[in-house]
Design a protein around this motif. Structure first.
Motif, mmCIF file in Angstrom:
data_model
loop_
_atom_site.group_PDB
_atom_site.id
_atom_site.type_symbol
_atom_site.label_atom_id
_atom_site.label_comp_id
_atom_site.label_asym_id
_atom_site.label_seq_id
_atom_site.Cartn_x
_atom_site.Cartn_y
_atom_site.Cartn_z
ATOM 1 N N ALA A 28 0.819 -1.210 0.000
ATOM 2 C CA ALA A 28 0.000 0.000 0.000
ATOM 3 C C ALA A 28 0.852 1.258 0.000
ATOM 4 N N ILE A 29 2.096 1.139 -0.495
ATOM 5 C CA ILE A 29 3.013 2.279 -0.513
ATOM 6 C C ILE A 29 3.468 2.568 -1.936
ATOM 7 N N ILE A 39 1.188 6.744 1.268
ATOM 8 C CA ILE A 39 0.217 5.698 1.556
ATOM 9 C C ILE A 39 -0.858 5.759 0.478
ATOM 10 N N ASP A 40 -1.224 4.624 -0.057
ATOM 11 C CA ASP A 40 -2.145 4.576 -1.191
ATOM 12 C C ASP A 40 -3.571 4.278 -0.727
ATOM 13 N N PHE A 41 -4.411 5.313 -0.736
ATOM 14 C CA PHE A 41 -5.842 5.144 -0.483
ATOM 15 C C PHE A 41 -6.623 5.266 -1.793
ATOM 16 N N PHE A 42 -5.954 4.956 -2.894
ATOM 17 C CA PHE A 42 -6.511 5.075 -4.234
ATOM 18 C C PHE A 42 -6.551 3.715 -4.930
ATOM 19 N N ALA A 43 -5.461 2.972 -4.798
ATOM 20 C CA ALA A 43 -5.368 1.589 -5.287
ATOM 21 C C ALA A 43 -5.783 1.450 -6.752
ATOM 22 N N GLY A 44 -5.273 2.367 -7.580
ATOM 23 C CA GLY A 44 -5.578 2.273 -9.004
ATOM 24 C C GLY A 44 -7.059 2.303 -9.289
ATOM 25 N N PHE A 369 -2.060 14.796 0.079
ATOM 26 C CA PHE A 369 -0.968 14.440 -0.819
ATOM 27 C C PHE A 369 0.348 15.051 -0.348
ATOM 28 N N GLU A 370 0.303 16.293 0.087
ATOM 29 C CA GLU A 370 1.511 16.939 0.612
ATOM 30 C C GLU A 370 2.061 16.180 1.808
ATOM 31 N N LYS A 371 1.180 15.569 2.588
ATOM 32 C CA LYS A 371 1.592 14.857 3.789
ATOM 33 C C LYS A 371 1.905 13.381 3.542
ATOM 34 N N GLY A 372 1.721 12.930 2.285
ATOM 35 C CA GLY A 372 2.092 11.554 1.966
ATOM 36 C C GLY A 372 0.943 10.569 1.894
ATOM 37 N N LEU A 373 -0.213 11.027 1.404
ATOM 38 C CA LEU A 373 -1.367 10.138 1.231
ATOM 39 C C LEU A 373 -2.008 10.424 -0.126
ATOM 40 N N VAL A 374 -2.191 9.376 -0.913
ATOM 41 C CA VAL A 374 -2.843 9.502 -2.214
ATOM 42 C C VAL A 374 -4.296 9.087 -2.053
ATOM 43 N N MET A 375 -5.209 10.008 -2.361
ATOM 44 C CA MET A 375 -6.637 9.751 -2.193
ATOM 45 C C MET A 375 -7.400 10.604 -3.204
ATOM 46 N N GLU A 376 -8.340 10.002 -3.931
ATOM 47 C CA GLU A 376 -9.076 10.758 -4.939
ATOM 48 C C GLU A 376 -10.409 11.268 -4.394
ATOM 49 N N LEU A 377 -11.102 12.013 -5.251
ATOM 50 C CA LEU A 377 -12.407 12.564 -4.912
ATOM 51 C C LEU A 377 -13.490 11.878 -5.731
ATOM 52 N N ALA A 378 -14.726 11.991 -5.287
ATOM 53 C CA ALA A 378 -15.874 11.425 -5.997
ATOM 54 C C ALA A 378 -17.042 12.373 -5.867
ATOM 55 N N GLY A 379 -18.117 12.054 -6.599
ATOM 56 C CA GLY A 379 -19.309 12.879 -6.552
ATOM 57 C C GLY A 379 -19.362 13.880 -7.682
ATOM 58 N N ALA A 380 -20.546 14.338 -7.999
ATOM 59 C CA ALA A 380 -20.755 15.251 -9.123
ATOM 60 C C ALA A 380 -19.978 16.546 -8.966
ATOM 61 N N GLU A 381 -19.805 17.012 -7.740
ATOM 62 C CA GLU A 381 -19.079 18.253 -7.481
ATOM 63 C C GLU A 381 -17.719 17.989 -6.839
ATOM 64 N N LYS A 382 -17.265 16.739 -6.917
ATOM 65 C CA LYS A 382 -15.997 16.353 -6.275
ATOM 66 C C LYS A 382 -16.005 16.760 -4.798
#
Length: 419
Positions: A28-29, A39-44, A369-382
């Motif tokens: 997960a890195i 840390i990967d909270f996105f997982a492709g 992301f600046e702190k070392g975590l990859v995470m995307e957004l969702a929803g119509a307005e992100k």
């Protein structure tokens, strides 16, 4: 980053959200070329359920390549495909008393959706398909027609024909029974809704904002489809493959869809997509629907190995345990900063933290992301922080990622006060 800006199309997306050059990955890195870990909270986008460079999967692929195994085989018979079919049947289908034929499509989720829609229309001899508000099913033409987000649905390139959108569960809150609405539209011959060949639905609308369908709603939808001779297609591309705790996301509702689409994690990290269909629906003529890369044998090898995680209940139990940790971590954020007016939605190891105020979720994601975590957004307005870590992530790493989110929320709110 100059080479990407100079040569790569403007259509590139995630590189803008995560502006660094990644070099290596494990579990997960993700590690960039400067040695910084994330840390990967996105997982492709849900492809890497079993983590980056999973040792068991990598070992199986290396051994296969070194033995000069078939890599590209179209739909010819190969030892790799046979092993996959045997393993998928014995480990996934048979224990669940599921009887499905398997179609190998082009290697992406949208290919599987295209195939499912084409098959349903062919079998039923009807063209209309019902999809749901906030649904996402891919961006090729047929799949895009059943995708709801206006960002993708540009008038210049979309075909809107033969698709009717209906409200997903709780789209209007508790004030409207969306299934009663669908029933009324079907029964009323003047509603303008042609009797559909199929209904396509996600049990959790991941891209749409982590909107979760209840077991009761899914069961009611299944019963409605049976009553009116409509095929039920479950799009399990992102939230199947174990993401919710069971291998298929709909198992908790005790329903058996007519057609199921799978991709992303089904390939063990490699491109692969399949359509599962009731045997009586397998009415294709030989070669009627093809694709050059429907025979990704290396993905067969990877998936066969990945399916060994489902030989017992250990992974499923782990997903439920870690999913509870994820909810608890988000609940601490919600209660600690009530001014966010945040909502939590999810199941298993897919969770969303919705923050209604425009721009706040994006700012938090950037700070993460600046702190070392990859995470995307969702929803119509992100507006939704979307948590999608590998299913095999270590507990301490999961907690560390949740702590980064909390720290980022605190920093963003503090900066807003100063501004």
């Amino acid at each position: 980053m100059r080479i990407f800006e100079a040569l790569e199309s403007q259509v590139r997306g995630y590189i803008r959200s995560f502006p660094t050059i990644f070099a290596t990955s494990k579990g997960a890195i993700l590690t960039d070329e400067n040695g910084k870990n994330y840390i990967d909270f996105f997982a492709g986008a849900g492809t890497l359920n079993y983590g980056h460079n999973n040792e068991k999967i990598s070992k199986a692929m290396i051994e296969y390549i070194q033995s000069d195994g078939i890599i590209h085989g179209l739909d010819m018979a190969t030892t790799a495909k046979r092993s996959f079919l045997e393993k998928f049947s014995s480990t996934i289908l048979e224990p669940r008393n599921m009887d499905y034929k398997i179609q190998f499509t082009g290697p992406t989720g949208t290919n599987a959706v295209e195939s499912a829609l084409k098959l349903a229309r062919t079998v039923k001899g009807r063209s209309n398909v019902v999809s749901f508000t906030n649904g996402y099913h891919g961006l090729s033409m047929g799949a895009l027609a059943v995708t709801g987000n206006t960002f993708y649905r540009d008038e210049a390139h979309i075909s809107r024909s033969n698709v009717s959108f209906m409200p997903f569960e709780n789209y209007f809150g508790d004030s409207v029974d969306s299934l009663a609405c669908l029933r009324k539209m079907i029964e009323d011959t003047s509603s303008g809704l042609d009797l559909p060949a199929a209904v396509i639905v996600e049990t959790i609308q991941a891209e749409g904002g982590i909107n979760v369908a209840s077991a009761e709603w899914l069961k009611g939808l299944s019963d409605l489809c049976r009553e009116f001779d409509i095929l039920l297609i479950i799009d399990d591309i992102q939230v199947g493959n174990g993401r919710t705790g069971s291998f298929f996301s709909f198992e908790f509702a005790d329903i058996k869809p007519d057609i199921i689409t799978l991709s992303k994690a089904i390939g063990g990290g490699l491109p692969m997509a399949i359509v599962l269909m009731r045997p009586d629906l397998d009415q294709w003529k030989p070669g009627e629907h093809t694709g050059t890369f429907r025979g990704n044998n290396l993905a067969f090898v990877a998936c066969t190995e990945a399916l060994s995680y489902w030989d017992n209940n250990a992974l499923s139990e782990s997903i439920q345990y870690k999913g509870n940790l994820m909810y608890e971590g988000l609940d601490v954020i919600r209660t600690s900063w009530p001014e966010l007016e945040a909502n939590i939605r999810g199941r298993g190891m897919i969770w969303g933290l919705e923050i209604p105020e425009r721009g706040i979720a994006r700012a938090i994601s950037q700070k993460c992301f600046e702190k070392g975590l990859v995470m995307e957004l969702a929803g119509a307005e992100k507006q939704v922080l979307k948590l999608l870590p590998p299913l095999l992530i270590e507990e301490e790493l999961l907690k560390e990622g949740l702590a980064i989110i909390a720290e980022s929320v605190k920093d963003v709110l503090k900066e807003r006060e100063i501004a």
